[in-house]
Structures are given as structure tokens and as C-alpha cells.
Scaffold this active site. Structure first.
Site, PDB file in Angstrom:
ATOM      1  N   TRP A  90     -21.438  11.664  19.210  1.00 42.27           N
ATOM      2  CA  TRP A  90     -20.032  11.849  19.542  1.00 42.27           C
ATOM      3  C   TRP A  90     -19.851  12.993  20.536  1.00 42.27           C
ATOM      4  O   TRP A  90     -19.091  12.878  21.496  1.00 42.27           O
ATOM      5  CB  TRP A  90     -19.222  12.119  18.263  1.00 42.27           C
ATOM      6  N   ASP A 109     -17.692   6.240  16.591  1.00 37.17           N
ATOM      7  CA  ASP A 109     -17.551   7.083  15.407  1.00 37.17           C
ATOM      8  C   ASP A 109     -16.297   7.961  15.445  1.00 37.17           C
ATOM      9  O   ASP A 109     -16.091   8.764  14.543  1.00 37.17           O
ATOM     10  CB  ASP A 109     -18.790   7.975  15.245  1.00 37.17           C
ATOM     11  N   ASP A 110     -15.480   7.809  16.454  1.00 36.67           N
ATOM     12  CA  ASP A 110     -14.305   8.661  16.611  1.00 36.67           C
ATOM     13  C   ASP A 110     -13.163   8.150  15.734  1.00 36.67           C
ATOM     14  O   ASP A 110     -12.679   7.026  15.896  1.00 36.67           O
ATOM     15  CB  ASP A 110     -13.873   8.681  18.078  1.00 36.67           C
ATOM     16  N   TYR A 111     -12.719   9.010  14.818  1.00 38.17           N
ATOM     17  CA  TYR A 111     -11.637   8.645  13.906  1.00 38.17           C
ATOM     18  C   TYR A 111     -10.360   8.290  14.669  1.00 38.17           C
ATOM     19  O   TYR A 111      -9.665   7.325  14.335  1.00 38.17           O
ATOM     20  CB  TYR A 111     -11.363   9.784  12.917  1.00 38.17           C
TER      21      TYR A 111
END
Length: 161
Positions: A90, A109-111
């Protein structure tokens, strides 16, 4: 995880530890600084260790310099920089997008990206990686731009009707 404001504050404090540095401390300066000195600027023990590993690898020539990153492809950069303790995929994807201006990055994977997709789909459940990858293929070669919009959507409680 830090907010951008907290990260900027800590970075300013770290820079303040090295008043004779041009824009930021050099790897050599970071290696000479004690852990206590780095921690006094607000770095956690883990962040100080990661910064020290980055500085060590930079001094040893184990990672490419910024000018060299310009000519490398995304996968090479990810592979190279994730060798540094504390730097994950990330982090490298954020470098690719915001420092190197790469137009086709989708940080799975970035919320915020996941939440943005849920907001625009008007769903409560966040999408998984396979769904994001499939959807992201449609946005290529402009996935970085899609991310900017998804982050803004994630900031909204819901879309206007």
C-alpha cells in the site's frame, strides 16, 4: 495508520531535528541520529526502525534512488521497495500514485477505495479483492483517477439522490 495532518506534523518535527538538511534529512543523517532523538519528534519505535532500515538500504544501494524509479515499471518498484522493513505494498502504491504520478494504480487493500465502491453501489458490505480487481479492469488505464473519485465517495455518508 496516521491522518495526513498528524503525518505532516511528525515529518515537520523530524525535519526540525536536522536544521542543516536541504528539504529532508539524508540517509546518513538518519543513521547517525539516536532512536531517542527520532522518537522525540513523534516517531514510534516501529517507524523509527523502518526509517533507519530505509536509510541503511539507501546508503548500501539496495534500493533505487528516486530518479531511477522514474524508469522502472510498477511491479519492479513494488518488489524493490517492499524489501524495506515497514514498507508494504500500500505504501508503495501511494508513492506510485502521488509522487511518481502513475495513472493506473488500484490499491486493493485501501479501506477508502473499498468503502467508496460500497457507497457508489449503495451497499453496506465492502467488496472483496476479486470484485475490485474485476471492476478495476474496466477502469484501466486510469485506475488512479478512479481512486480519487472513490476516496471522495467514501467521505460521503451516502450519495445524493
Amino acid at each position: 495508520q496516521l491522518t495526513a495532518k498528524a503525518a505532516a506534523t511528525i515529518f515537520a518535527r523530524v525535519r526540525g531535528l536536522f536544521p542543516h538538511a536541504h528539504n529532508a534529512p539524508t540517509p546518513q543523517q538518519l543513521l547517525r541520529a539516536s532512536d531517542a532523538r527520532l522518537r522525540s519528534a513523534g516517531l514510534s519505535g516501529a517507524k523509527a526502525a523502518a526509517l533507519r532500515d530505509l536509510a541503511r538500504k539507501a546508503c548500501d544501494g539496495q534500493i533505487p534512488e528516486l530518479k531511477d524509479l522514474q524508469t522502472m515499471d510498477d511491479a519492479q518498484i513494488v518488489e524493490s521497495l517492499t524489501q524495506v522493513k515497514g514498507i508494504g505494498r500500500w505504501t508503495v502504491e501511494m508513492l506510485l500514485m502521488f509522487r511518481l504520478g502513475r495513472p493506473d494504480i488500484l490499491p486493493l487493500d485501501d479501506y477508502g477505495i473499498r468503502k467508496g465502491i460500497a457507497v457508489i453501489d449503495r451497499k453496506r458490505k465492502l467488496p472483496g479483492k476479486p470484485e475490485m480487481e474485476k471492476r478495476g479492469r474496466r477502469w484501466s488505464p486510469h485506475r488512479s483517477v478512479a481512486c480519487w473519485y472513490l476516496w471522495r465517495a467514501a467521505d460521503m455518508k451516502r450519495l445524493p439522490t
